[in-house]
Design an enzyme around this catalytic site. Structure first.
Site, PDB file in Angstrom:
ATOM      1  N   LEU A   5      59.860  84.024  74.365  1.00  0.00           N
ATOM      2  CA  LEU A   5      58.848  83.517  73.446  1.00  0.00           C
ATOM      3  C   LEU A   5      57.673  82.882  74.181  1.00  0.00           C
ATOM      4  O   LEU A   5      56.510  83.144  73.868  1.00  0.00           O
ATOM      5  CB  LEU A   5      59.480  82.496  72.488  1.00  0.00           C
ATOM      6  CG  LEU A   5      58.526  81.807  71.508  1.00  0.00           C
ATOM      7  CD1 LEU A   5      57.829  82.818  70.614  1.00  0.00           C
ATOM      8  CD2 LEU A   5      59.294  80.793  70.667  1.00  0.00           C
ATOM      9  N   ALA A   6      57.953  82.037  75.185  1.00  0.00           N
ATOM     10  CA  ALA A   6      56.880  81.351  75.892  1.00  0.00           C
ATOM     11  C   ALA A   6      55.962  82.336  76.597  1.00  0.00           C
ATOM     12  O   ALA A   6      54.730  82.215  76.537  1.00  0.00           O
ATOM     13  CB  ALA A   6      57.460  80.346  76.889  1.00  0.00           C
ATOM     14  N   ALA A  33      67.866  83.028  69.431  1.00  0.00           N
ATOM     15  CA  ALA A  33      67.767  81.730  68.760  1.00  0.00           C
ATOM     16  C   ALA A  33      67.987  81.903  67.265  1.00  0.00           C
ATOM     17  O   ALA A  33      67.342  82.730  66.622  1.00  0.00           O
ATOM     18  CB  ALA A  33      66.404  81.107  69.017  1.00  0.00           C
ATOM     19  N   GLU A  92      68.708  70.668  59.905  1.00  0.00           N
ATOM     20  CA  GLU A  92      69.629  70.800  61.023  1.00  0.00           C
ATOM     21  C   GLU A  92      70.045  69.423  61.509  1.00  0.00           C
ATOM     22  O   GLU A  92      69.446  68.404  61.148  1.00  0.00           O
ATOM     23  CB  GLU A  92      69.004  71.619  62.171  1.00  0.00           C
ATOM     24  CG  GLU A  92      68.973  73.109  61.882  1.00  0.00           C
ATOM     25  CD  GLU A  92      68.563  73.936  63.079  1.00  0.00           C
ATOM     26  OE1 GLU A  92      68.708  75.168  63.007  1.00  0.00           O
ATOM     27  OE2 GLU A  92      68.092  73.373  64.089  1.00  0.00           O
ATOM     28  N   HIS A 147      76.168  73.795  73.518  1.00  0.00           N
ATOM     29  CA  HIS A 147      76.200  73.986  72.067  1.00  0.00           C
ATOM     30  C   HIS A 147      77.645  73.877  71.606  1.00  0.00           C
ATOM     31  O   HIS A 147      78.529  74.541  72.150  1.00  0.00           O
ATOM     32  CB  HIS A 147      75.623  75.344  71.669  1.00  0.00           C
ATOM     33  CG  HIS A 147      75.218  75.409  70.232  1.00  0.00           C
ATOM     34  ND1 HIS A 147      76.141  75.386  69.219  1.00  0.00           N
ATOM     35  CD2 HIS A 147      74.008  75.469  69.647  1.00  0.00           C
ATOM     36  CE1 HIS A 147      75.505  75.440  68.059  1.00  0.00           C
ATOM     37  NE2 HIS A 147      74.203  75.489  68.297  1.00  0.00           N
ATOM     38  N   ARG A 206      74.033  66.915  69.249  1.00  0.00           N
ATOM     39  CA  ARG A 206      74.845  67.980  69.815  1.00  0.00           C
ATOM     40  C   ARG A 206      75.810  67.507  70.901  1.00  0.00           C
ATOM     41  O   ARG A 206      76.928  68.028  70.997  1.00  0.00           O
ATOM     42  CB  ARG A 206      73.933  69.077  70.388  1.00  0.00           C
ATOM     43  CG  ARG A 206      73.363  69.983  69.331  1.00  0.00           C
ATOM     44  CD  ARG A 206      72.522  71.078  69.956  1.00  0.00           C
ATOM     45  NE  ARG A 206      72.087  72.030  68.926  1.00  0.00           N
ATOM     46  CZ  ARG A 206      71.254  73.027  69.160  1.00  0.00           C
ATOM     47  NH1 ARG A 206      70.758  73.199  70.364  1.00  0.00           N
ATOM     48  NH2 ARG A 206      70.901  73.851  68.187  1.00  0.00           N
ATOM     49  N   HIS A 229      74.078  75.969  76.674  1.00  0.00           N
ATOM     50  CA  HIS A 229      73.129  76.525  75.714  1.00  0.00           C
ATOM     51  C   HIS A 229      71.676  76.303  76.108  1.00  0.00           C
ATOM     52  O   HIS A 229      70.839  77.181  75.913  1.00  0.00           O
ATOM     53  CB  HIS A 229      73.389  75.888  74.340  1.00  0.00           C
ATOM     54  CG  HIS A 229      72.558  76.438  73.239  1.00  0.00           C
ATOM     55  ND1 HIS A 229      72.595  77.774  72.872  1.00  0.00           N
ATOM     56  CD2 HIS A 229      71.665  75.846  72.400  1.00  0.00           C
ATOM     57  CE1 HIS A 229      71.769  77.973  71.860  1.00  0.00           C
ATOM     58  NE2 HIS A 229      71.178  76.822  71.566  1.00  0.00           N
ATOM     59  N   ARG A 247      68.277  67.630  73.791  1.00  0.00           N
ATOM     60  CA  ARG A 247      67.284  68.293  72.939  1.00  0.00           C
ATOM     61  C   ARG A 247      67.662  68.227  71.463  1.00  0.00           C
ATOM     62  O   ARG A 247      68.792  68.514  71.086  1.00  0.00           O
ATOM     63  CB  ARG A 247      67.139  69.757  73.360  1.00  0.00           C
ATOM     64  CG  ARG A 247      66.218  70.574  72.462  1.00  0.00           C
ATOM     65  CD  ARG A 247      66.122  72.005  72.956  1.00  0.00           C
ATOM     66  NE  ARG A 247      67.367  72.728  72.836  1.00  0.00           N
ATOM     67  CZ  ARG A 247      67.749  73.427  71.770  1.00  0.00           C
ATOM     68  NH1 ARG A 247      66.984  73.464  70.690  1.00  0.00           N
ATOM     69  NH2 ARG A 247      68.894  74.063  71.766  1.00  0.00           N
TER      70      ARG A 247
END
Length: 523
Positions: free
Chosen positions: A13-14, A44, A112, A228, A274, A333, A368
């Site tokens: 994506l980046a 993702a 989330e 994760h 998480r 993750h 994160r």
């Protein structure tokens, strides 16, 4: 020897977003696999975190980010990213991302874990990554200014007069090719393939971390690795993911006896941060009780429609998630650490920028917040694109670099050994003894790679060594870094970490000398 004013390394994506934001400025996009293959972004399942509802705000989003980040988030940066989120979501919409909408056409965000509002802009429950990537790939393919070069794995930076001037990259046959550039942006993803159990693709070997550190770049927060909690435990490598959105919809975690275990560990139970959930799941699995994500009541018959990717992975393994609990285990993750960057995406090396998981911006702190990864990827891709264009006229043209490295086949056995070391000693739970073992063994593998001139193994070993050394140095527990011998957070250590490869090697050699002395003393 291909030359380019701007070289982007990485097709997630980046990388794609950065190339599109640079258009019509010509760029070379160097990718290891065909676009869309082998990218963590495409896998993702959550979405992009952004305060798009009237009841939400960037300030609330930034506050949630700070809380999840365990006391070391860069607060000013977090607020600036949260405020930029809406603009980047609009960019993605303009590029064709089919985000979920309600009947009136308004965005329909989901909830989330650790978010205080519904702010996850997603696609069909668990399909955000794949859908966003498909839209961006189509746009990149149709953009004349982007020259896509597929099938090359970047393994070393080219340095000229103290600045980065491109990369050496290996093709499928093992031969190296030189790609020079006035400005280089690395967006090669994370470190998951350094661990035996991961949700990341095989290309996520931490190459940017190692290449940058070897060239003298500052590495930040390397010890902070996010596991994760609900990777689907069905023996696949990489492990498929049971998206956090399932717990947002009310799915619960139970052991083999059907007993919920998270309410006793955190007031938010399954929606705790998480790291807390990962340790809870790890305790059940390592204790032989097993861990399962039960969505039979919360989602039930609507499972395949709401979460098609998770349903497909489960059904392939003979599990019907509409009627059966899903076996889960924690898996590597996301890496909060990486190449240190400033708020513009600049690393500490002139001529080198980083975006996405390759960089460490201070947004995530020690842990994160869910769906902030895709947000950070697009925000810093856009910032790097803007900054590069601002300074490009002042950057020197690259010279003809030294000859490319010697072609040496990857060491599969060495790569497996690194995965075993990291999984066993630098995983969800860490301690002094295990980290010492990891650091010393990784040093041996690194030195072996130097002698054999094996760049692939060297990158893996050096990236792993940076993580293990940083974990050894942080003698407390914070966020994704948990030490059983230092189980509490230490207020005196409430700051980001910084490490160079030279420092990590010096530590490793000192520990290796101690180990040798102890062996001789026992002889």
């Amino acid at each position: 020897m291909p030359r380019s004013d701007i070289l982007i390394v990485g097709g997630g994506l980046a990388g794609l977003f950065c190339a599109l934001k640079l258009a019509p400025q010509p760029v070379t996009l160097l990718v290891a696999a065909p676009l869309g293959e082998g990218s963590s972004s495409a896998w993702a399942q959550g979405g992009v975190a952004a305060a798009v509802l009237p009841s939400d705000s960037p300030e609330l989003h930034a506050k949630d980010t700070e809380v999840a980040g365990a006391g070391i988030v860069d607060k000013d940066l977090a607020l600036s990213v949260a405020r930029e989120a809406g603009a980047r979501v609009n960019d993605l919409l303009a590029f064709g991302a089919p985000f979920d909408r309600d009947a009136s056409g308004a965005l329909l965000p989901s909830q989330e874990a650790a978010h205080s509002a519904r702010r996850i802009v997603r696609v069909k429950g668990d399909g955000a990554g794949a859908a966003i990537m498909a839209a961006l790939i189509a746009r990149v393919r149709a953009t004349p200014s982007v020259n896509v070069v597929e099938g090359y794995v970047a393994e070393d930076l080219i340095l000229e007069d103290g600045r980065v001037a491109g990369v050496f990259a290996r093709d499928a046959q093992g031969a190296y090719k030189t790609f020079t550039a006035r400005a280089t942006i690395v967006a090669t993803g994370g470190i998951g393939a350094l661990f035996a159990l991961t949700t990341n693709p095989p290309q996520a070997t931490g190459a940017a971390l190692a290449m940058g550190a070897r060239a003298g770049a500052r590495i930040a927060d390397a010890e902070f690795v996010q596991f994760h909690p609900t990777a689907i435990d069905i023996g696949r490598d990489p492990a498929p993911l049971a998206t956090e959105a399932l717990r947002g919809e009310g799915a619960i975690l139970v052991n083999r006896a059907g007993k919920r275990f998270m309410p006793a560990l955190h007031r938010d139970a399954e929606l705790a941060p998480r790291d807390v959930v990962a340790r809870g799941v790890f305790a059940e699995v390592s204790g032989g009780r097993g861990a399962f994500l039960d969505a039979t009541q919360a989602v039930g018959a609507a499972f395949a429609e709401k979460f098609p990717n998770v349903a497909s992975a489960c059904l392939e393994a003979g599990i019907d998630p509409a009627t059966q609990p899903i076996p889960v285990a924690p898996a590597e993750h996301y890496h909060m650490g990486g190449l240190w960057t400033d708020a513009r995406g600049r690393t500490s090396l002139p001529g080198l920028w980083a975006a996405g998981e390759s960089g460490s911006t201070g947004l995530h702190g020690g842990n994160r917040l869910a769906s902030n990864s895709l947000l950070e990827a697009v925000v810093f891709a856009a910032r790097a694109a803007e900054d590069v264009q601002t300074v490009l006229p002042r950057l020197p043209a690259p010279k003809t670099p030294a000859s490319a490295p010697r072609a040496v086949p990857p060491d599969a056995a060495g790569a497996r050994e690194i995965r075993e070391i990291m999984q066993r000693h630098v995983g969800v739970l860490r301690d002094d003894k295990g980290l010492r073992i990891a650091v010393v063994r990784l040093l041996r593998l690194r030195d072996k790679a130097v002698v054999s001139e094996n760049l692939d193994l060297r990158n893996r070993a050096e990236a792993a060594l940076l993580i293990a050394a940083a974990a050894y140095n942080r003698r407390e527990s914070r966020g994704g870094h948990f030490r059983t011998d230092y189980p509490q957070a230490d207020p005196k250590q409430a700051q980001r970490s910084s490490l160079t490869l030279d420092e990590a090697l010096a530590l490793a050699r000192a520990l290796a000398t101690e180990e040798k002395s102890h062996v001789l003393a026992r002889a």
